[in-house]
Enzyme design. Structure first.
Site, PDB file in Angstrom:
ATOM      1  CG  ASP A 165      36.056  38.464  37.610  1.00 19.39           C
ATOM      2  OD1 ASP A 165      36.631  39.276  38.507  1.00 19.39           O
ATOM      3  OD2 ASP A 165      36.610  38.479  36.148  1.00 19.39           O
ATOM      4  CE  LYS A 182      39.512  39.823  37.050  1.00 19.23           C
ATOM      5  NZ  LYS A 182      39.153  39.556  35.800  1.00 19.23           N
ATOM      6  CB  CYS A 186      38.228  35.665  35.440  1.00 20.47           C
ATOM      7  SG  CYS A 186      38.224  36.783  34.197  1.00 20.47           S
TER       8      CYS A 186
END
Length: 200
Positions: free
Chosen positions: A16, A102, A141
C-alpha cells in the site's frame, strides 16, 4: 553482516505505498515517505536477481464500508482510479510487478493483501516460499498481511526500515512488530541482505 541470501523461492511484497497513505494524503501515515528509499533499494535488489515483486493497493469504491460516511473508522481514501489511490511516483516499481488490488467492493474491507485476492495462488505459481515484506502501515495492512502470509505457510522476513506505523494508540507499531515476530516472521535490517544496493 549480509546474512540473508535471496534464492529462487523469494519474493518481495510491498504494501500500500499509495499517495493517500503518504504525508499530505487523505490518510497519511506519519513519516511514511521515509519508507520509499528502503523499499526502492529492496526492489532494485530483487529485480537485479530476477525475483518477483508484488505490490498491494487499496482500491476502494466511493461508498466503501471503511469510510466514516458509512460508519467506518477512516476518511475516504484510495478511491479507485483517483490520484490518491495511485502508487507514489517516487516508488520504483518494476514493470513486471504483480499488482494486487484489495477491498475493491463496497461492503467488504480488507487490511491484508491476501484477503479476497488470489495473491497466495499467484505466489505459489511462481514457486515462492518466502516473502520479504515492507510498506504501510505496520500496525494495519502490513500486520494483517503478515498474519495471513504465515497462515498460508509462507516464511516471512519483515524489514523494519521499510515500514511505518499509524500508532492510533501509542506503541501500536511496536506491538505489531512483536506480534509478527511471535508468529515466526524474522525481523531484519537492510544491511543483512547480501547484495543490497547503495542508498539512493
Amino acid at each position: 553482516m549480509n546474512s540473508i541470501q535471496l534464492t529462487r523461492d523469494d519474493a518481495l511484497l510491498v504494501i500500500d505505498m499509495q499517495v493517500d497513505f503518504l504525508p499530505g494524503g487523505k490518510l497519511g501515515v506519519p513519516k511514511g515517505d521515509e519508507v520509499i528509499t528502503p523499499v526502492n533499494r529492496l526492489m532494485r535488489l530483487f529485480a537485479s536477481q530476477g525475483l518477483p515483486v508484488a505490490a498491494s493497493r487499496d482500491w476502494h469504491p466511493e461508498n466503501h464500508c471503511s469510510f466514516t460516511a458509512r460508519g467506518g473508522p477512516w476518511p475516504p481514501h484510495c478511491v479507485a482510479d483517483t490520484a490518491g489511490a495511485a502508487f507514489s511516483t517516487l516508488l520504483a516499481l518494476p514493470g513486471d510487478a504483480l499488482i494486487v488490488s484489495k477491498a475493491d467492493t463496497a461492503d467488504t474491507d480488507a487490511y491484508s493483501a491476501f484477503n479476497g485476492t488470489d495473491l497466495a495462488d499467484q505466489l505459489r505459481q511462481r514457486g515462492v516460499r518466502r516473502l520479504v515484506v515492507g510498506g504501510l502501515a505496520t500496525d494495519y495492512c502490513v500486520l494483517n498481511t503478515v498474519v495471513d502470509a504465515r497462515e498460508h505457510g509462507f516464511e516471512v522476513i519483515i524489514v523494519r526500515e521499510a515500514m511505518r506505523a499509524v500508532d492510533v494508540a501509542p506503541g501500536d507499531g511496536e506491538r505489531a512488530l512483536a506480534r509478527m515476530a511471535a508468529l515466526g516472521a524474522r525481523p531484519a535490517g537492510l544491511d543483512e541482505f547480501a547484495g543490497i544496493p547503495a542508498n539512493a
